[in-house]
Design a protein around this motif. Structure first.
Motif, PDB file in Angstrom:
ATOM      1  N   LEU A  89     -22.312   6.440  29.625  1.00 52.27           N
ATOM      2  CA  LEU A  89     -21.062   6.414  28.855  1.00 52.27           C
ATOM      3  C   LEU A  89     -21.289   6.964  27.446  1.00 52.27           C
ATOM      4  N   LYS A  90     -22.299   6.454  26.759  1.00 53.32           N
ATOM      5  CA  LYS A  90     -22.544   6.867  25.377  1.00 53.32           C
ATOM      6  C   LYS A  90     -23.001   8.322  25.295  1.00 53.32           C
ATOM      7  N   GLU A  91     -23.802   8.767  26.260  1.00 53.19           N
ATOM      8  CA  GLU A  91     -24.251  10.153  26.263  1.00 53.19           C
ATOM      9  C   GLU A  91     -23.092  11.113  26.520  1.00 53.19           C
ATOM     10  N   PHE A  92     -22.167  10.702  27.405  1.00 51.40           N
ATOM     11  CA  PHE A  92     -21.016  11.577  27.661  1.00 51.40           C
ATOM     12  C   PHE A  92     -20.141  11.671  26.415  1.00 51.40           C
ATOM     13  N   ILE A  93     -19.995  10.570  25.697  1.00 52.26           N
ATOM     14  CA  ILE A  93     -19.214  10.598  24.451  1.00 52.26           C
ATOM     15  C   ILE A  93     -19.861  11.537  23.438  1.00 52.26           C
ATOM     16  N   VAL A  94     -21.184  11.524  23.347  1.00 54.03           N
ATOM     17  CA  VAL A  94     -21.889  12.440  22.437  1.00 54.03           C
ATOM     18  C   VAL A  94     -21.542  13.888  22.771  1.00 54.03           C
ATOM     19  N   THR A  95     -21.599  14.229  24.053  1.00 53.93           N
ATOM     20  CA  THR A  95     -21.263  15.598  24.477  1.00 53.93           C
ATOM     21  C   THR A  95     -19.807  15.914  24.175  1.00 53.93           C
ATOM     22  N   ALA A  96     -18.909  14.988  24.517  1.00 53.85           N
ATOM     23  CA  ALA A  96     -17.478  15.219  24.302  1.00 53.85           C
ATOM     24  C   ALA A  96     -17.152  15.405  22.827  1.00 53.85           C
ATOM     25  N   GLU A  97     -17.786  14.615  21.977  1.00 52.24           N
ATOM     26  CA  GLU A  97     -17.518  14.733  20.540  1.00 52.24           C
ATOM     27  C   GLU A  97     -18.081  16.032  19.967  1.00 52.24           C
ATOM     28  N   LYS A  98     -19.228  16.475  20.457  1.00 53.69           N
ATOM     29  CA  LYS A  98     -19.790  17.754  20.016  1.00 53.69           C
ATOM     30  C   LYS A  98     -18.848  18.910  20.365  1.00 53.69           C
ATOM     31  N   LEU A  99     -18.134  18.775  21.473  1.00 54.77           N
ATOM     32  CA  LEU A  99     -17.212  19.827  21.922  1.00 54.77           C
ATOM     33  C   LEU A  99     -15.804  19.626  21.367  1.00 54.77           C
ATOM     34  N   ASN A 100     -15.663  18.630  20.480  1.00 56.04           N
ATOM     35  CA  ASN A 100     -14.373  18.345  19.837  1.00 56.04           C
ATOM     36  C   ASN A 100     -13.261  18.047  20.850  1.00 56.04           C
ATOM     37  N   LEU A 101     -13.604  17.319  21.894  1.00 57.09           N
ATOM     38  CA  LEU A 101     -12.620  16.970  22.914  1.00 57.09           C
ATOM     39  C   LEU A 101     -11.750  15.807  22.456  1.00 57.09           C
ATOM     40  N   GLU A 102     -10.548  15.757  22.991  1.00 56.96           N
ATOM     41  CA  GLU A 102      -9.629  14.652  22.733  1.00 56.96           C
ATOM     42  C   GLU A 102      -9.123  14.113  24.061  1.00 56.96           C
ATOM     43  N   ASP A 103      -9.316  12.821  24.284  1.00 58.48           N
ATOM     44  CA  ASP A 103      -8.779  12.140  25.472  1.00 58.48           C
ATOM     45  C   ASP A 103      -9.219  12.799  26.787  1.00 58.48           C
ATOM     46  N   TYR A 104     -10.488  13.190  26.875  1.00 57.51           N
ATOM     47  CA  TYR A 104     -10.983  13.766  28.131  1.00 57.51           C
ATOM     48  C   TYR A 104     -11.016  12.662  29.188  1.00 57.51           C
ATOM     49  N   THR A 112     -13.658   5.538  20.238  1.00 60.07           N
ATOM     50  CA  THR A 112     -13.740   6.989  20.322  1.00 60.07           C
ATOM     51  C   THR A 112     -12.400   7.545  20.789  1.00 60.07           C
ATOM     52  N   SER A 113     -12.059   8.722  20.310  1.00 66.02           N
ATOM     53  CA  SER A 113     -10.857   9.419  20.793  1.00 66.02           C
ATOM     54  C   SER A 113     -11.234  10.613  21.657  1.00 66.02           C
ATOM     55  N   ALA A 114     -12.543  10.815  21.879  1.00 68.43           N
ATOM     56  CA  ALA A 114     -13.003  11.974  22.630  1.00 68.43           C
ATOM     57  C   ALA A 114     -12.739  11.835  24.124  1.00 68.43           C
ATOM     58  N   ILE A 115     -12.792  10.590  24.626  1.00 70.44           N
ATOM     59  CA  ILE A 115     -12.567  10.373  26.058  1.00 70.44           C
ATOM     60  C   ILE A 115     -11.489   9.312  26.259  1.00 70.44           C
ATOM     61  N   LYS A 116     -10.892   9.335  27.453  1.00 68.43           N
ATOM     62  CA  LYS A 116      -9.836   8.384  27.781  1.00 68.43           C
ATOM     63  C   LYS A 116     -10.088   7.802  29.170  1.00 68.43           C
ATOM     64  N   LEU A 117     -10.054   6.493  29.262  1.00 67.50           N
ATOM     65  CA  LEU A 117     -10.247   5.818  30.551  1.00 67.50           C
ATOM     66  C   LEU A 117      -8.959   5.928  31.367  1.00 67.50           C
ATOM     67  N   VAL A 118      -9.015   6.694  32.463  1.00 65.95           N
ATOM     68  CA  VAL A 118      -7.821   6.879  33.306  1.00 65.95           C
ATOM     69  C   VAL A 118      -7.990   6.272  34.693  1.00 65.95           C
ATOM     70  N   GLY A 119      -9.222   5.861  35.036  1.00 68.06           N
ATOM     71  CA  GLY A 119      -9.435   5.292  36.363  1.00 68.06           C
ATOM     72  C   GLY A 119     -10.638   4.379  36.404  1.00 68.06           C
ATOM     73  N   MET A 120     -10.597   3.398  37.299  1.00 65.30           N
ATOM     74  CA  MET A 120     -11.743   2.514  37.515  1.00 65.30           C
ATOM     75  C   MET A 120     -11.796   2.139  38.985  1.00 65.30           C
ATOM     76  N   TYR A 121     -13.009   1.934  39.448  1.00 70.29           N
ATOM     77  CA  TYR A 121     -13.177   1.690  40.880  1.00 70.29           C
ATOM     78  C   TYR A 121     -14.469   0.945  41.142  1.00 70.29           C
ATOM     79  N   SER A 122     -14.628   0.538  42.405  1.00 68.54           N
ATOM     80  CA  SER A 122     -15.876  -0.030  42.868  1.00 68.54           C
ATOM     81  C   SER A 122     -16.094   0.398  44.309  1.00 68.54           C
ATOM     82  N   HIS A 123     -17.288   0.138  44.820  1.00 71.53           N
ATOM     83  CA  HIS A 123     -17.634   0.499  46.203  1.00 71.53           C
ATOM     84  C   HIS A 123     -17.789  -0.765  47.045  1.00 71.53           C
ATOM     85  N   LEU A 124     -17.095  -0.814  48.169  1.00 66.21           N
ATOM     86  CA  LEU A 124     -17.280  -1.907  49.116  1.00 66.21           C
ATOM     87  C   LEU A 124     -18.576  -1.678  49.898  1.00 66.21           C
TER      88      LEU A 124
END
Length: 368
Positions: free
Chosen positions: A109-124, A154-166
């Protein structure tokens, strides 16, 4: 279907559509359907499969790794594609192809935010995987407060889905465990929903979940093996159609005497005068050595021909003593005539392992 003239894997897209419509009939209208096309669409052809599924109404797709998502995106798929197991080295490629990562640990999660912020993403858009008992990937429910905090800062990413595996939705003997997973998912997901003011899609059911636990369908369901014709039980298999048929031809016929051997390490010793057929398909094509030594068989002219001796890299031999056949005749391993599940079970494995193992050197023939 025309007879094979070489080793081919036939992929029947009409059967795929039948399976999709059957699974759709088992869920409430309005619930989204995610089609799983990882591992070359369960050993078939991910682009051809995804294109047909997108055409007939699948809402989302899922792949295991970023490269698989890139392949179907380049192949023309426009619907959301969830990458179930993204890794840090592929984050930039994932973003370049507008793929949706499944984030499963605080590190990822934190590593993806680092990448997203470097690319100036909003609500990915991202999904998160919650571990409810499979203990493979996913956030521990005890860490959810920290997960929520990270998203809120962070505003770089946005949580749009959550799931689990049976873990065992096909096994009715483990029904209590599955129900406990559902309860755990509801409790954790409701805590997350309460922390945000936007819609977050929830998905939990796999193929067997769709068929056995429709009450846990939430906003979206995921189907992999069911789309390809297998429902993890004879009850449901009868309503599905295998999409892939593996077939080849007889290259040569031998007549051997009682006591003579066949193949490497004399893996088969004839107990009588025997007629054998050599087929141009072996463990390099996905039919591994576990299927040899008469554990399973192929169909030749409608009759069972046991695989004898050790499967070779590029060939295997079958006993055709009691079958009227000739060189050039067709041999069918699995498909509509005999399911991959039955072929695999005889050797102590499962359809998933068999169909996903079929080598890319086997020619795919798409039936529209």
């Amino acid at each position: 279907m025309p007879k094979a003239q070489e080793t081919i894997l036939e992929i029947d897209l009409n059967s795929l559509e039948h399976n999709y419509q059957y699974l759709r009939s088992k869920i409430t209208p309005g619930i989204k359907m995610l089609g799983v096309v990882k591992a070359f669409a369960y050993g078939s052809d991910s682009v051809a499969i995804a294109k047909r599924l997108e055409k007939i109404g699948v809402d989302h797709f899922a792949v295991a790794y970023t490269k698989e998502g890139e392949t179907i995106r380049v192949g023309g798929i426009t619907k959301p594609v969830l990458v179930l197991h993204p890794q840090t080295h592929s984050f930039k490629t994932l973003i370049d192809h507008c793929l949706t990562p499944s984030l499963y640990s605080l590190h990822i999660l934190k590593e993806f935010i680092v990448t997203a912020e470097k690319l100036n993403l909003e609500d990915y858009a991202v999904h998160i995987n919650i571990n409810t008992g499979l203990n493979r990937l996913g956030f521990d429910p005890a860490d959810i407060d920290e997960v929520i905090s990270v998203f809120q800062n962070t505003s770089a990413i946005k949580l749009v889905g959550m799931y689990s595996h049976l873990a065992a939705s096909e096994d009715m003997a483990l029904r209590d465990f599955t129900k406990s997973q559902i309860v755990n998912f509801i409790a954790t997901s409701e805590k997350i929903i309460a922390a945000f003011d936007h819609k977050i899609i929830r998905h939990l059911c796999n193929t067997s979940g769709i068929l056995n636990y429709p009450e846990a369908s939430f906003d979206m369901v995921r189907s992999g093996i069911g789309l390809y014709g297998y429902g993890n039980s004879t009850k449901h298999d009868s309503n599905l159609k295998p999409v892939a048929t593996l077939k080849t031809i007889i290259s040569q016929i031998h007549r051997i005497k009682e006591g003579e051997s066949v193949g490497y390490n004399r893996g088969y010793i004839a107990k009588r005068d025997t007629t054998t057929a050599t087929l141009p398909l072996g463990h390099a094509d996905g039919i591994s050595r576990i299927y040899g030594k008469e554990k399973t068989s192929v169909l030749i002219n409608g009759k069972e021909a046991p695989i004898i001796g050790n499967v070779c890299m590029d060939m295997l031999m079958v006993d055709v003593t009691d079958i009227n056949c000739k060189e050039g005749d067709e041999a069918i391993f699995f498909g509509k005539e005999r399911s991959a599940e039955k072929f695999a079970n005889k050797a102590g494995t499962i359809s998933y392992e068999l169909v996903t193992a079929i080598s890319q050197r086997v020619k795919r023939h798409i039936i529209e």
